[in-house]
Design a protein around this motif. Structure first.
Motif, short mmCIF file in Angstrom:
data_model
loop_
_atom_site.label_atom_id
_atom_site.label_comp_id
_atom_site.label_asym_id
_atom_site.label_seq_id
_atom_site.Cartn_x
_atom_site.Cartn_y
_atom_site.Cartn_z
N ARG A 91 19.25 19.45 109.04
CA ARG A 91 18.76 18.30 109.82
C ARG A 91 18.64 17.05 108.96
O ARG A 91 18.97 15.95 109.39
CB ARG A 91 17.39 18.62 110.43
CG ARG A 91 17.48 19.42 111.72
CD ARG A 91 16.12 19.77 112.23
NE ARG A 91 15.27 18.58 112.40
CZ ARG A 91 15.26 17.83 113.48
NH1 ARG A 91 16.02 18.12 114.50
NH2 ARG A 91 14.48 16.78 113.56
N LYS A 92 18.17 17.23 107.74
CA LYS A 92 18.02 16.08 106.84
C LYS A 92 19.38 15.50 106.46
O LYS A 92 19.53 14.30 106.34
CB LYS A 92 17.25 16.50 105.59
CG LYS A 92 15.77 16.58 105.83
CD LYS A 92 15.01 16.91 104.58
CE LYS A 92 13.52 16.98 104.88
NZ LYS A 92 12.77 17.54 103.76
N LYS A 93 20.36 16.38 106.25
CA LYS A 93 21.71 15.90 105.92
C LYS A 93 22.29 15.08 107.06
O LYS A 93 22.92 14.05 106.84
CB LYS A 93 22.63 17.08 105.60
CG LYS A 93 22.51 17.52 104.17
CD LYS A 93 23.51 18.61 103.84
CE LYS A 93 23.13 19.27 102.52
NZ LYS A 93 23.57 20.66 102.44
N ARG A 94 22.07 15.57 108.29
CA ARG A 94 22.56 14.81 109.45
C ARG A 94 21.88 13.45 109.54
O ARG A 94 22.53 12.44 109.80
CB ARG A 94 22.29 15.60 110.74
CG ARG A 94 23.43 16.53 111.13
CD ARG A 94 23.53 16.70 112.64
NE ARG A 94 22.29 17.16 113.24
CZ ARG A 94 21.93 18.44 113.30
NH1 ARG A 94 22.70 19.36 112.80
NH2 ARG A 94 20.80 18.79 113.86
N ALA A 95 20.58 13.43 109.30
CA ALA A 95 19.83 12.18 109.35
C ALA A 95 20.33 11.22 108.28
O ALA A 95 20.47 10.02 108.51
CB ALA A 95 18.34 12.45 109.17
N LEU A 96 20.66 11.77 107.11
CA LEU A 96 21.15 10.95 106.01
C LEU A 96 22.51 10.34 106.35
O LEU A 96 22.75 9.17 106.09
CB LEU A 96 21.25 11.81 104.75
CG LEU A 96 21.55 11.10 103.43
CD1 LEU A 96 20.49 10.06 103.11
CD2 LEU A 96 21.66 12.10 102.29
N ASP A 97 23.38 11.13 106.96
CA ASP A 97 24.69 10.62 107.39
C ASP A 97 24.54 9.46 108.36
O ASP A 97 25.24 8.46 108.26
CB ASP A 97 25.52 11.73 108.07
CG ASP A 97 26.09 12.70 107.04
OD1 ASP A 97 26.08 12.36 105.85
OD2 ASP A 97 26.53 13.79 107.44
N LYS A 98 23.63 9.64 109.32
CA LYS A 98 23.40 8.58 110.31
C LYS A 98 22.88 7.31 109.64
O LYS A 98 23.30 6.21 109.99
CB LYS A 98 22.39 9.05 111.36
CG LYS A 98 23.05 9.79 112.50
CD LYS A 98 22.07 10.02 113.63
CE LYS A 98 22.64 11.03 114.61
NZ LYS A 98 21.57 11.70 115.37
N LEU A 99 21.97 7.48 108.69
CA LEU A 99 21.43 6.33 107.98
C LEU A 99 22.52 5.60 107.20
O LEU A 99 22.56 4.37 107.17
CB LEU A 99 20.33 6.77 107.00
CG LEU A 99 18.93 6.95 107.58
CD1 LEU A 99 18.01 7.54 106.52
CD2 LEU A 99 18.36 5.62 108.04
N LYS A 100 23.41 6.37 106.58
CA LYS A 100 24.52 5.77 105.82
C LYS A 100 25.41 4.93 106.74
O LYS A 100 25.79 3.81 106.39
CB LYS A 100 25.37 6.86 105.17
CG LYS A 100 24.86 7.27 103.81
CD LYS A 100 25.80 8.29 103.16
CE LYS A 100 25.15 8.86 101.92
NZ LYS A 100 25.63 10.21 101.60
N GLN A 101 25.72 5.48 107.89
CA GLN A 101 26.56 4.75 108.86
C GLN A 101 25.88 3.46 109.30
O GLN A 101 26.49 2.41 109.36
CB GLN A 101 26.81 5.61 110.10
CG GLN A 101 27.87 6.67 109.89
CD GLN A 101 27.97 7.61 111.08
OE1 GLN A 101 27.54 7.27 112.18
NE2 GLN A 101 28.50 8.80 110.86
#
Ligand SMILES: [Zn+2]
Length: 166
Positions: A91-101
């Motif tokens: 879940r944290k990795k997904r959140a991090l990807d979204k933040l990067k975008q």
């Protein structure tokens, strides 16, 4: 296993009742739906629903044992700490990807806002389309600095990256 994260995940799956069930299961180590229900005073049906939901996501495991007297199966539930950790990390990795975008988007665009309508925030390209006029009130749009937004996104990303590197 971090209690705080366990509680967050439980809350996500079934609110406060799920938090109560998970806390009880952690305390008991292992239990049937009935012992859990008795321990935490949440209705049996609700306890079952929560356990099945957690089971679907691999967060609890279940052992089936046949009761010799009744011939019925008894299910013993327990938490799966490793799975919980994997679940939280993904879940944290997904959140991090979204933040990067989002951060890329903020860095690569210039934004324009309407001083009257706080929800109107458009990119330069979109502002050109409407001749720099607000689509809601028609007032002239003003350029808006997004450095604060970028700083917030960066600090959120740093926090998540630090948590993931642990
Ligand atoms: Zn406006």
């Amino acid at each position: 296993m971090l209690d705080e994260e366990l509680i967050k995940v439980a809350n996500l799956f079934g609110g406060e009742e799920a938090v109560t069930v998970v806390k009880s299961l952690k305390k008991l180590g292992e239990g049937t739906d009935e012992t859990i229900s008795n321990d935490c005073q949440v209705r049996l049906n609700t306890v079952r629903k929560i356990l099945y939901k957690l089971y679907d996501h691999g967060l609890v495991s279940c052992t089936r044992i046949r009761d010799e007297k009744t011939g019925w199966f008894i299910f013993y539930w327990r938490l799966q700490p490793d799975q919980l950790d994997a679940f939280i990390r993904s879940r944290k990795k997904r959140a991090l990807d979204k933040l990067k975008q989002r951060l890329d988007y903020e860095r690569n665009h210039t934004f324009f806002v309407c001083k009257t309508d706080s929800e109107v925030r458009v990119t330069f390209e979109d502002a050109v389309e409407t001749s720099f006029k607000c689509v809601k009130c028609g007032k002239h749009l003003e350029s808006s600095d997004n450095l604060d937004m970028i700083a917030v996104l960066e600090s959120r990303m740093e926090k998540l990256e630090a948590e993931l590197s642990r």
